[in-house]
Design a protein around this motif. Structure first.
Motif, PDB file in Angstrom:
ATOM      1  N   ALA A 227      63.893  25.752  17.052  1.00 15.27           N
ATOM      2  CA  ALA A 227      62.665  25.178  17.594  1.00 15.27           C
ATOM      3  C   ALA A 227      62.660  25.316  19.109  1.00 15.27           C
ATOM      4  CB  ALA A 227      62.559  23.714  17.200  1.00 15.27           C
ATOM      5  N   PHE A 228      61.500  25.545  19.689  1.00 11.32           N
ATOM      6  CA  PHE A 228      61.372  25.471  21.139  1.00 11.32           C
ATOM      7  C   PHE A 228      61.475  24.006  21.557  1.00 11.32           C
ATOM      8  CE2 PHE A 228      59.201  29.531  20.445  1.00 11.32           C
ATOM      9  CZ  PHE A 228      59.726  30.300  21.476  1.00 11.32           C
ATOM     10  N   SER A 229      62.276  23.732  22.575  1.00 12.79           N
ATOM     11  CA  SER A 229      62.395  22.390  23.143  1.00 12.79           C
ATOM     12  C   SER A 229      63.244  22.514  24.391  1.00 12.79           C
ATOM     13  CB  SER A 229      63.064  21.416  22.160  1.00 12.79           C
ATOM     14  OG  SER A 229      64.454  21.693  22.061  1.00 12.79           O
ATOM     15  N   SER A 230      63.345  21.461  25.156  1.00 13.43           N
ATOM     16  CA  SER A 230      64.186  21.493  26.351  1.00 13.43           C
ATOM     17  C   SER A 230      65.654  21.683  26.013  1.00 13.43           C
ATOM     18  CB  SER A 230      64.002  20.199  27.161  1.00 13.43           C
ATOM     19  OG  SER A 230      62.669  20.090  27.621  1.00 13.43           O
ATOM     20  N   VAL A 231      66.045  21.367  24.771  1.00 15.16           N
ATOM     21  CA  VAL A 231      67.438  21.475  24.353  1.00 15.16           C
ATOM     22  C   VAL A 231      67.624  22.574  23.314  1.00 15.16           C
ATOM     23  CG1 VAL A 231      67.990  19.089  24.901  1.00 15.16           C
ATOM     24  CG2 VAL A 231      67.112  19.651  22.634  1.00 15.16           C
TER      25      VAL A 231
ATOM     26  N   HIS B 189      58.005  24.962  16.846  1.00 18.61           N
ATOM     27  CA  HIS B 189      57.010  25.768  17.557  1.00 18.61           C
ATOM     28  C   HIS B 189      57.157  27.262  17.314  1.00 18.61           C
ATOM     29  CE1 HIS B 189      53.883  24.477  20.245  1.00 18.61           C
ATOM     30  NE2 HIS B 189      54.081  25.484  21.069  1.00 18.61           N
ATOM     31  N   ALA B 190      58.293  27.694  16.765  1.00 17.88           N
ATOM     32  CA  ALA B 190      58.461  29.117  16.445  1.00 17.88           C
ATOM     33  C   ALA B 190      57.498  29.549  15.347  1.00 17.88           C
ATOM     34  CB  ALA B 190      59.903  29.382  16.023  1.00 17.88           C
TER      35      ALA B 190
ATOM     36  N   ILE C  62      55.908  33.515  14.274  1.00 16.72           N
ATOM     37  CA  ILE C  62      56.174  34.150  12.989  1.00 16.72           C
ATOM     38  C   ILE C  62      54.866  34.492  12.275  1.00 16.72           C
ATOM     39  CG2 ILE C  62      57.091  33.725  10.678  1.00 16.72           C
ATOM     40  CD1 ILE C  62      59.149  34.480  12.823  1.00 16.72           C
ATOM     41  N   LEU C  63      53.934  33.570  12.251  1.00 17.50           N
ATOM     42  CA  LEU C  63      52.661  33.824  11.573  1.00 17.50           C
ATOM     43  C   LEU C  63      51.921  34.982  12.236  1.00 17.50           C
ATOM     44  CD1 LEU C  63      51.332  30.195  10.904  1.00 17.50           C
ATOM     45  CD2 LEU C  63      52.629  31.698   9.375  1.00 17.50           C
ATOM     46  N   GLN C  64      51.932  35.023  13.567  1.00 20.24           N
ATOM     47  CA  GLN C  64      51.225  36.102  14.267  1.00 20.24           C
ATOM     48  C   GLN C  64      51.861  37.464  13.996  1.00 20.24           C
ATOM     49  OE1 GLN C  64      51.273  34.596  18.313  1.00 20.24           O
ATOM     50  NE2 GLN C  64      49.175  33.870  18.136  1.00 20.24           N
TER      51      GLN C  64
ATOM     52  N   ILE D 113      57.158  43.433   7.986  1.00 17.61           N
ATOM     53  CA  ILE D 113      58.383  42.980   8.646  1.00 17.61           C
ATOM     54  C   ILE D 113      59.089  41.884   7.862  1.00 17.61           C
ATOM     55  CG2 ILE D 113      59.165  41.615  10.635  1.00 17.61           C
ATOM     56  CD1 ILE D 113      57.710  43.430  12.455  1.00 17.61           C
ATOM     57  N   PHE D 114      58.340  40.923   7.328  1.00 18.98           N
ATOM     58  CA  PHE D 114      58.942  39.771   6.657  1.00 18.98           C
ATOM     59  C   PHE D 114      58.691  39.811   5.159  1.00 18.98           C
ATOM     60  CE2 PHE D 114      57.776  37.861  10.925  1.00 18.98           C
ATOM     61  CZ  PHE D 114      59.069  37.952  11.429  1.00 18.98           C
ATOM     62  N   SER D 115      59.732  39.473   4.398  1.00 20.04           N
ATOM     63  CA  SER D 115      59.594  39.387   2.948  1.00 20.04           C
ATOM     64  C   SER D 115      59.330  37.960   2.486  1.00 20.04           C
ATOM     65  CB  SER D 115      60.852  39.923   2.265  1.00 20.04           C
ATOM     66  OG  SER D 115      62.003  39.217   2.710  1.00 20.04           O
ATOM     67  N   LYS D 116      59.873  36.976   3.215  1.00 23.32           N
ATOM     68  CA  LYS D 116      59.628  35.556   2.938  1.00 23.32           C
ATOM     69  C   LYS D 116      59.653  34.797   4.256  1.00 23.32           C
ATOM     70  CE  LYS D 116      61.440  35.217  -1.797  1.00 23.32           C
ATOM     71  NZ  LYS D 116      61.978  36.570  -1.976  1.00 23.32           N
ATOM     72  N   ILE D 117      58.870  33.735   4.316  1.00 18.17           N
ATOM     73  CA  ILE D 117      58.786  32.912   5.521  1.00 18.17           C
ATOM     74  C   ILE D 117      59.042  31.459   5.145  1.00 18.17           C
ATOM     75  CG2 ILE D 117      57.264  32.035   7.339  1.00 18.17           C
ATOM     76  CD1 ILE D 117      55.754  34.704   7.213  1.00 18.17           C
ATOM     77  N   VAL D 118      60.024  30.841   5.811  1.00 13.94           N
ATOM     78  CA  VAL D 118      60.268  29.406   5.674  1.00 13.94           C
ATOM     79  C   VAL D 118      59.975  28.755   7.019  1.00 13.94           C
ATOM     80  CG1 VAL D 118      61.974  27.596   5.238  1.00 13.94           C
ATOM     81  CG2 VAL D 118      62.028  29.715   3.890  1.00 13.94           C
ATOM     82  N   LEU D 119      59.114  27.749   7.010  1.00 16.03           N
ATOM     83  CA  LEU D 119      58.726  27.050   8.232  1.00 16.03           C
ATOM     84  C   LEU D 119      59.245  25.615   8.152  1.00 16.03           C
ATOM     85  CD1 LEU D 119      55.048  28.369   8.379  1.00 16.03           C
ATOM     86  CD2 LEU D 119      57.057  29.286   9.567  1.00 16.03           C
ATOM     87  N   ILE D 120      60.134  25.264   9.064  1.00 16.76           N
ATOM     88  CA  ILE D 120      60.748  23.940   9.069  1.00 16.76           C
ATOM     89  C   ILE D 120      60.072  23.070  10.120  1.00 16.76           C
ATOM     90  CG2 ILE D 120      62.883  22.659   9.409  1.00 16.76           C
ATOM     91  CD1 ILE D 120      64.428  25.112   8.557  1.00 16.76           C
ATOM     92  N   ALA D 121      59.535  21.938   9.694  1.00 10.88           N
ATOM     93  CA  ALA D 121      58.793  21.048  10.596  1.00 10.88           C
ATOM     94  C   ALA D 121      57.824  21.851  11.462  1.00 10.88           C
ATOM     95  CB  ALA D 121      59.757  20.244  11.476  1.00 10.88           C
TER      96      ALA D 121
END
Length: 302
Positions: free
Chosen positions: A48-52, A117-118, A122-124, A132-140
């Motif tokens: 995930a994008f974040s400060s950490v 936020h990633a 991925i969707l774009q 490019i992608f065979s499966k997509i898992v989106l976490i939170a």
């Protein structure tokens, strides 16, 4: 052209093979660190994008997946062990980086697991290059940065971002917003559901990541919404709905209300599989075993 060197430039975050990927943006070379573990069909994990943000937050999930897949985890440009240049971080940078990285490192369609936020990137990419992608898992999955989520308008967010870029006052302001007590408060509010897991050692590691030279630039871009890939929920859902790639959404039961509404709207789309597990926005780090058991059948599905 991007290059790919296996030179073990940084310490391993989870016992994998560390490598670096050199990538050019506007005549500047960025060093991107990534780590690979396991054997089998390739899977790309995006923190995930974040400060950490670091690849280490995906470490335990990567280890659980490694007996079944070849797992690659990156540090995004501007975060973790990757270069933290004083760029004007915006979507076009990450869009181009992600496309170049995937084409350079992998020679077949891959599964991808993206946190937070990633999701938008991925969707774009899946829309632009569906092979490019065979499966997509989106976490939170989320698509708005913290300040836009709080209702802060673009002019004010841009002003804040500009101040943080100043050499002295910007660095001071950034340090105030990354002191350990503030980081722990943010974690307990939005990221982890069990504050007991926020040990002094855990928080010290997170704080250390925020104090690297140049760390404030990409962090400020995320917080102020400058790397948001969408401006409306309708755009977000429309793109997800248009994809033919199988999608699964993993939702934390304790997610913040606004974020949960967005996740539920995605999960309600006809072709999106979804599951609710314990945790909040950092559920992939707090509850990796639950995430693993939820996604393994989906990843193995023919």
């Amino acid at each position: 052209m991007p290059t790919n060197l296996l030179t073990n430039p940084a310490a391993s975050a989870f016992g994998g093979k560390v490598a670096e990927y050199f990538w050019q943006w506007e005549n500047q070379e960025l060093r991107v660190v990534y780590e690979t573990i396991g054997q089998g069909s390739p899977i790309l994990l995006l923190p995930a994008f974040s400060s950490v943000s670091t690849r280490g937050e995906m470490g335990e999930l990567a280890r659980l997946l490694a007996p079944h897949f070849q797992v690659t985890v990156i540090d995004w440009p501007g975060f973790g062990d990757s270069s933290r240049l004083s760029l004007d971080y915006r979507p076009v940078i990450y869009q181009q980086f992600l496309a170049d990285f995937v084409k350079s490192v992998f020679n077949t369609a891959i599964s991808v697991i993206a946190a937070g936020h990633a999701t938008g990137y991925i969707l774009q990419l899946a829309f632009k290059e569906p092979q490019i992608f065979s499966k997509i898992v989106l976490i939170a999955p989320t698509w708005r940065g913290p300040l836009p989520t709080m209702g802060v308008g673009q002019p004010i967010a841009a002003m804040i971002r500009g101040i943080i870029r100043f050499p002295i006052i910007g660095q001071a302001l950034y340090k105030l917003n990354t002191i350990p007590s503030f980081l722990k408060w943010m974690y307990s509010r939005h990221v982890f559901s069990n504050a007991d897991k926020l040990t002094p050692i855990f928080m010290a590691e997170k704080w250390h990541s925020t104090q690297q030279p140049g760390a404030r630039f990409a962090s400020a871009a995320f917080v102020t919404g400058n790397i948001d890939t969408f401006y409306t929920q309708a755009e977000f859902l429309s793109l997800a709905k248009s994809l033919l790639v199988p999608i699964m959404a993993i939702i934390g039961a304790s997610s913040p209300p606004k974020s949960r509404q967005e996740m539920d709207a995605l999960a309600a789309l006809p072709k999106v599989d979804s599951v609710v597990v314990p945790g909040s926005l950092g559920l992939h780090e707090e509850f990796p075993a639950e995430v693993f058991h939820s996604i393994l059948p989906f990843l193995n599905r023919l």
